[in-house]
Scaffold this motif. Structure first.
Motif, PDB file in Angstrom:
ATOM      1  N   CYS A 181     -17.377  41.619  29.761  1.00 37.94           N
ATOM      2  CA  CYS A 181     -18.211  41.349  28.528  1.00 37.94           C
ATOM      3  C   CYS A 181     -19.515  41.320  28.898  1.00 37.94           C
ATOM      4  O   CYS A 181     -20.524  41.881  28.126  1.00 37.94           O
ATOM      5  N   GLN A 182     -19.954  40.836  29.881  1.00 34.90           N
ATOM      6  CA  GLN A 182     -21.436  40.595  30.407  1.00 34.90           C
ATOM      7  C   GLN A 182     -22.022  41.896  30.811  1.00 34.90           C
ATOM      8  O   GLN A 182     -23.047  42.565  30.321  1.00 34.90           O
ATOM      9  N   LYS A 183     -21.347  42.879  31.502  1.00 35.31           N
ATOM     10  CA  LYS A 183     -21.710  44.051  32.154  1.00 35.31           C
ATOM     11  C   LYS A 183     -21.899  45.168  30.938  1.00 35.31           C
ATOM     12  O   LYS A 183     -22.772  45.770  30.724  1.00 35.31           O
ATOM     13  N   ASN A 184     -20.985  44.837  29.772  1.00 30.00           N
ATOM     14  CA  ASN A 184     -20.900  45.875  28.606  1.00 30.00           C
ATOM     15  C   ASN A 184     -21.818  45.411  27.199  1.00 30.00           C
ATOM     16  O   ASN A 184     -21.530  45.691  26.290  1.00 30.00           O
ATOM     17  N   ALA A 185     -22.385  44.231  27.456  1.00 31.90           N
ATOM     18  CA  ALA A 185     -23.145  43.346  26.444  1.00 31.90           C
ATOM     19  C   ALA A 185     -22.168  43.395  25.306  1.00 31.90           C
ATOM     20  O   ALA A 185     -22.633  43.710  24.116  1.00 31.90           O
ATOM     21  N   LYS A 186     -21.034  42.712  25.558  1.00 32.27           N
ATOM     22  CA  LYS A 186     -20.231  42.534  24.446  1.00 32.27           C
ATOM     23  C   LYS A 186     -20.071  40.866  23.965  1.00 32.27           C
ATOM     24  O   LYS A 186     -19.181  40.682  23.225  1.00 32.27           O
ATOM     25  N   ILE A 187     -20.832  40.090  24.488  1.00 29.96           N
ATOM     26  CA  ILE A 187     -20.921  38.672  24.449  1.00 29.96           C
ATOM     27  C   ILE A 187     -22.098  38.633  23.154  1.00 29.96           C
ATOM     28  O   ILE A 187     -22.977  38.838  23.516  1.00 29.96           O
ATOM     29  N   SER A 188     -21.657  37.715  22.096  1.00 31.04           N
ATOM     30  CA  SER A 188     -22.873  37.255  21.287  1.00 31.04           C
ATOM     31  C   SER A 188     -22.696  35.975  21.240  1.00 31.04           C
ATOM     32  O   SER A 188     -21.622  35.251  21.788  1.00 31.04           O
ATOM     33  N   CYS A 189     -23.815  35.156  21.027  1.00 34.84           N
ATOM     34  CA  CYS A 189     -24.185  33.738  20.896  1.00 34.84           C
ATOM     35  C   CYS A 189     -24.565  33.363  19.814  1.00 34.84           C
ATOM     36  O   CYS A 189     -25.655  34.043  19.300  1.00 34.84           O
TER      37      CYS A 189
END
Length: 173
Positions: free
Chosen positions: A39-47
């Protein structure tokens, strides 16, 4: 990248080490454990951050969440709490810092760096993920002449005004 290198990267971005930075650092690392490093590598986390304090810099550094790309939003409650979401599935979790009690800043940093996730954070179900960013056309404020996103324009005496030019109205305190 190892944890110490990530922490040094957070310090470089933020400008110094402090307890608030470590809170965000630990929350972001915990989010990686929960959602996986893909998720980090693919910018798939939002906050959704519930504060605008130092820890948000660590979240940006480690997870790549930014306001500009729409995966960092604020819901300012003044709490050391962060809701993280996997963008594709909408799966989310809310991490809330447990009360730490009084201790000097240096001891607090060490405690935060060395304690387990279960000692530091309460975990709750997160609400919904942040909405996807929308584009708004720009309109000109008829008082100051500056362009403002349509979403922020208000009308005052049939005049289109931006938030800075709007006369504040408070009938009750």
């Amino acid at each position: 990248m190892n944890k110490e290198a990530l922490y040094q990267k957070c310090i470089a971005f933020h400008g110094h080490s402090c307890p608030g930075l470590v809170i965000g650092y630990r929350a972001a690392l915990f989010a990686l454990e929960l959602f996986g490093e893909d998720c980090q590598k693919n910018a798939k986390i939002s906050c959704i951050a519930e504060n605008d304090a130092c820890g948000v810099d660590a979240v940006q550094t480690i997870l790549g969440c930014t306001v500009g790309n729409g995966n960092l939003c604020f819901r300012l409650t003044g709490k050391q709490a962060f809701s993280f979401f996997e963008r594709d599935s909408g799966k989310g979790t809310r991490l809330i810092l447990k009360p730490l009690g009084a201790m000097p800043a240096k001891e607090r940093v060490e405690y935060l760096l060395n304690s387990g996730n279960d000692v530091l954070f309460s975990i709750k179900e997160a609400g919904g993920p942040p909405p996807k960013p929308r584009k708004f056309k720009s309109l000109v404020c008829e008082k100051c002449g500056e362009e403002t996103a349509e979403y922020f324009i208000r009308f005052e005496n049939d005049t289109r005004v931006c938030p800075d030019c709007l006369t504040q109205y408070r009938r009750f305190n």
